[in-house]
Design a protein around this motif. Structure first.
Motif, PDB file in Angstrom:
ATOM      1  N   GLN A 197       0.680   4.118  -2.829  1.00 31.28           N
ATOM      2  CA  GLN A 197       0.364   5.499  -2.479  1.00 31.28           C
ATOM      3  C   GLN A 197       1.421   6.456  -3.016  1.00 31.28           C
ATOM      4  OE1 GLN A 197      -0.155   5.947   1.696  1.00 31.28           O
ATOM      5  NE2 GLN A 197      -0.584   8.113   1.595  1.00 31.28           N
ATOM      6  N   ALA A 203      -5.251   7.997   5.264  1.00 32.59           N
ATOM      7  CA  ALA A 203      -4.279   8.594   4.342  1.00 32.59           C
ATOM      8  C   ALA A 203      -4.980   9.182   3.127  1.00 32.59           C
ATOM      9  CB  ALA A 203      -3.252   7.547   3.912  1.00 32.59           C
ATOM     10  N   ARG A 204      -5.935   8.442   2.565  1.00 37.17           N
ATOM     11  CA  ARG A 204      -6.661   8.950   1.395  1.00 37.17           C
ATOM     12  C   ARG A 204      -7.430  10.219   1.724  1.00 37.17           C
ATOM     13  NH1 ARG A 204      -7.858   3.451   0.752  1.00 37.17           N
ATOM     14  NH2 ARG A 204      -9.973   3.775   1.581  1.00 37.17           N
ATOM     15  N   HIS A 229      -1.321  11.513   8.439  1.00 38.26           N
ATOM     16  CA  HIS A 229      -0.937  10.843   7.199  1.00 38.26           C
ATOM     17  C   HIS A 229       0.541  10.450   7.239  1.00 38.26           C
ATOM     18  CE1 HIS A 229      -0.705  11.062   2.501  1.00 38.26           C
ATOM     19  NE2 HIS A 229      -0.507   9.848   2.958  1.00 38.26           N
ATOM     20  N   THR A 241       1.201   7.231   9.143  1.00 32.04           N
ATOM     21  CA  THR A 241       0.551   5.963   8.752  1.00 32.04           C
ATOM     22  C   THR A 241       1.531   4.817   8.523  1.00 32.04           C
ATOM     23  OG1 THR A 241       0.406   6.793   6.458  1.00 32.04           O
ATOM     24  CG2 THR A 241      -1.540   7.031   7.854  1.00 32.04           C
ATOM     25  N   ASN A 289       0.824  -1.210   0.000  1.00 33.27           N
ATOM     26  CA  ASN A 289       0.000   0.000   0.000  1.00 33.27           C
ATOM     27  C   ASN A 289       0.852   1.250   0.000  1.00 33.27           C
ATOM     28  OD1 ASN A 289      -2.551  -1.184  -0.054  1.00 33.27           O
ATOM     29  ND2 ASN A 289      -2.531  -1.562   2.154  1.00 33.27           N
ATOM     30  N   ASN A 290       1.985   1.191   0.744  1.00 33.97           N
ATOM     31  CA  ASN A 290       2.896   2.337   0.776  1.00 33.97           C
ATOM     32  C   ASN A 290       3.394   2.667  -0.619  1.00 33.97           C
ATOM     33  OD1 ASN A 290       2.538   2.092   3.471  1.00 33.97           O
ATOM     34  ND2 ASN A 290       4.679   1.680   3.975  1.00 33.97           N
ATOM     35  N   TRP A 344      -5.269   3.260   5.709  1.00 32.31           N
ATOM     36  CA  TRP A 344      -5.103   3.810   4.358  1.00 32.31           C
ATOM     37  C   TRP A 344      -6.278   4.700   3.967  1.00 32.31           C
ATOM     38  CZ3 TRP A 344      -0.415   3.292   4.529  1.00 32.31           C
ATOM     39  CH2 TRP A 344       0.180   2.135   5.009  1.00 32.31           C
TER      40      TRP A 344
END
Length: 594
Positions: free
Chosen positions: A7, A175-176, A339, A342, A3-4, A172
């Motif tokens: 992103q 973060a979004r 964020h 995260t 996911n990192n 996440w």
């Protein structure tokens, strides 16, 4: 980790696409001709995208710091419209109005980017000269204050969405909330109006300025006069940070030294002179206090080993890009801070309850200077690591560090970055761009804006990462090691000396204020400006800076109000109600200011 990477990939792809699109029109743009270039729909769309890009998070913290400035905007708009040299000169001239522009604590005294991107497009499209361009740009930046307030208010809604995601332990989604949901709104708010204004506005601007030239030329002259005075606001905003302690006399030293020079001033040489004075000042003052100095031993904490340097870098990377992605009145950079944490939370905590608690404690209000203040993030990461390893560290202790440090580090960071790094880089960049002929140059050198971008990037990327990681390595001892160290104190004092000296030089170089009034006694004419110059050259600019500084620092008057008053005074000061002399020596009616 997947996911990192996804992103970060999204951020980089969007950044590359927008930058690539901004240069597509260079090949399609018309070659340099005598006639002003017509702003096509494609050009207008790209210029609107560039303005959004300057307000967006996609440029790794050099957007708001560098691409937001008219010097850089002039280069980009000039490339899009096929007139890069003219665009650079226009952008450099407009940037005089915002030389020392500072945004601190969420305030926005005018919008340099709007004046830079839209002002350059309209000036190129209408074929305006320097005087008309500055007359147009002087009030244009005020409109940006409206969109800024809308942005800060509307984005206050999004952190509440993040709160709900945090309760669910959805890292996440939090973060979004910071970097996805706000951007379509910001694109519509910033990009679309500029697209329309650039495409439809050029004929209207040309017609309007033509009408003013025929029926109310004094209005145009007044706006031009105001543009010469507005640099005093930017310089005074810097002096709020710099004109204090025992280093304030260096402002007047810089002013007097520059006033004694004839012709154009080489700002790079002035910076070297200021750096020499800073070194001498620090050398002698630190020597006098040597007996009082206390050696501070740098202590590197013993890490539990749960995090790696790569993890800390992943956190810094997000902060670098997205610290202001969802900037808002309610929590300022709070969502940006969460964020940035995260990847740390994902690495340290595994249960929904622990993840939710960690997200919630970092979704609170936070606001600091993003580069220098990054040390706070490093300290908090160290505390989170030790907490995950079993140390008794409460939520209150972590938030206490954030609340206690964000103010001091904001003050130091704003003083160094917005008070010294950016104005000095801009001043030298503008001088390079115009060959030292600021105010008269019609063609510019791309090395000027490129130099400025590199200065900002070196600060944000180089120093920003170093201090972020130092906060993690040293933990809570970083505050003592950084702020109490004699070397850091020397750096801050030396930077303040240099900043004051340069501000004094800029007051002479960029503030244009004079009076054309003459009076007669016994058949002899006396020019008021000549009398003032005999007392002290550039006396009116000096008095204007001191007055504006007093209003801002002592009376706490809003910078926006000061900007409006300067524009009004400039217009009223151009109304022809006094007697002066024309080029042939004939008596004519003139305004108070000229």
């Amino acid at each position: 980790m997947k996911n990192n990477k996804k992103q970060l990939g999204i951020a980089m792809i969007i950044s590359v696409i927008l930058l690539a699109v901004s240069f597509v029109a260079v090949k399609a743009a018309p070659s340099v001709q005598d006639e002003p270039p017509k702003v096509s729909l494609l050009m207008a769309i790209i210029i609107g995208c560039l303005y959004y890009l300057a307000n967006s998070p996609w440029l790794a913290n050099v957007g708001f710091a560098a691409f937001y400035r008219p010097l850089v905007a002039g280069l980009l708009v000039g490339l899009v419209m096929g007139r890069p040299a003219e665009g650079i000169a226009i952008g450099a001239n407009i940037n005089v109005l915002y030389l020392g522009w500072i945004s601190a604590g969420g305030s926005l005294p005018g919008d340099p980017a709007l004046a830079g991107y839209l002002g350059t497009a309209l000036a190129l499209g209408a074929g305006l000269d320097v005087q008309a361009t500055l007359a147009l740009a002087a009030p244009l930046g005020l409109l940006g204050g409206i969109t800024w307030s809308v942005r800060m208010s509307a984005c206050s809604i999004i952190p509440h969405w993040a709160d709900k995601f945090a309760e669910k332990g959805d890292i996440w989604a939090v973060a979004r909330s910071n970097y996805v949901y706000s951007q379509p709104f910001l694109f519509i708010l910033y990009g679309v109006p500029v697209m329309l204004a650039a495409y439809l506005g050029t004929p209207a601007v040309a017609a309007g300025l033509g009408w003013i030239a025929q029926h109310a030329i004094w209005v145009m002259n007044g706006l031009y006069v105001a543009s010469g005075m507005l640099a005093a606001l930017g310089i005074a905003l810097n002096l709020k940070f710099l004109l204090q302690g025992d280093v304030w006399p260096y402002f007047f030293v810089g002013f007097v030294v520059t006033s004694m020079m004839s012709g154009s001033v080489n700002l790079l040489m002035m910076a070297i002179i200021g750096g020499g004075l800073a070194f001498v000042h620090v050398l002698f003052t630190s020597g006098a206090k040597k007996e009082e100095a206390v050696a501070v031993e740098t202590v590197e904490r013993k890490s539990p080993g749960l995090l790696t340097k790569k993890d800390v870098f992943a956190s810094w990377w997000r902060w670098l890009f997205f610290s202001h992605a969802c900037y808002n009145w309610e929590r300022m950079q709070g969502l940006g801070f969460a964020h940035s944490m995260t990847p740390i939370i994902a690495k340290l905590y595994k249960t929904k309850e622990d993840i939710s608690a960690a997200l919630n404690r970092h979704l609170v209000f936070f606001n600091t200077q993003p580069d220098f203040g990054g040390v706070i993030h490093g300290i908090v990461i160290a505390m989170e690591e030790e907490r995950a390893a079993g140390a008794d560290i409460s939520d209150e202790a972590i938030n206490g560090v954030k609340v206690g440090l964000m103010g001091p580090f904001a003050g130091i960071g704003d003083t160094i970055q917005q008070g010294i790094v950016i104005p000095l880089g801009l001043a030298i960049g503008m001088s390079i761009a115009t060959g030292g002929q600021l105010g008269t140059a019609t063609r510019g050198n791309a090395l000027g804006p490129i130099f400025f971008i590199l200065v900002v990037a070196a600060w944000a990327w180089g120093f920003g990462w170093w201090i972020y990681y130092q906060g993690y390595k040293q933990g809570q001892a970083a505050v003592t090691n950084i702020l109490a160290s004699n070397q850091m104190n020397k750096l801050i004092v030396g930077a303040s000396v240099l900043g004051n000296f340069i501000m004094g030089a800029l007051a002479v170089s960029f503030i244009k204020m004079s009076t054309p009034i003459v009076f007669g006694i016994g058949g002899t004419n006396f020019a008021i400006q000549g009398i003032l110059d005999q007392i002290m050259p550039n006396l009116l600019p000096l008095l204007l800076v001191i007055l504006v500084w007093w209003l801002l620092a002592k009376k706490h008057v809003s910078p926006t109000l000061v900007m409006v008053v300067i524009i009004v005074v400039g217009i009223l000061g151009a109304v022809p109600i006094f007697w002066g002399l024309d080029a042939a020596g004939q008596a004519i009616r003139v305004g108070l200011l000229g």
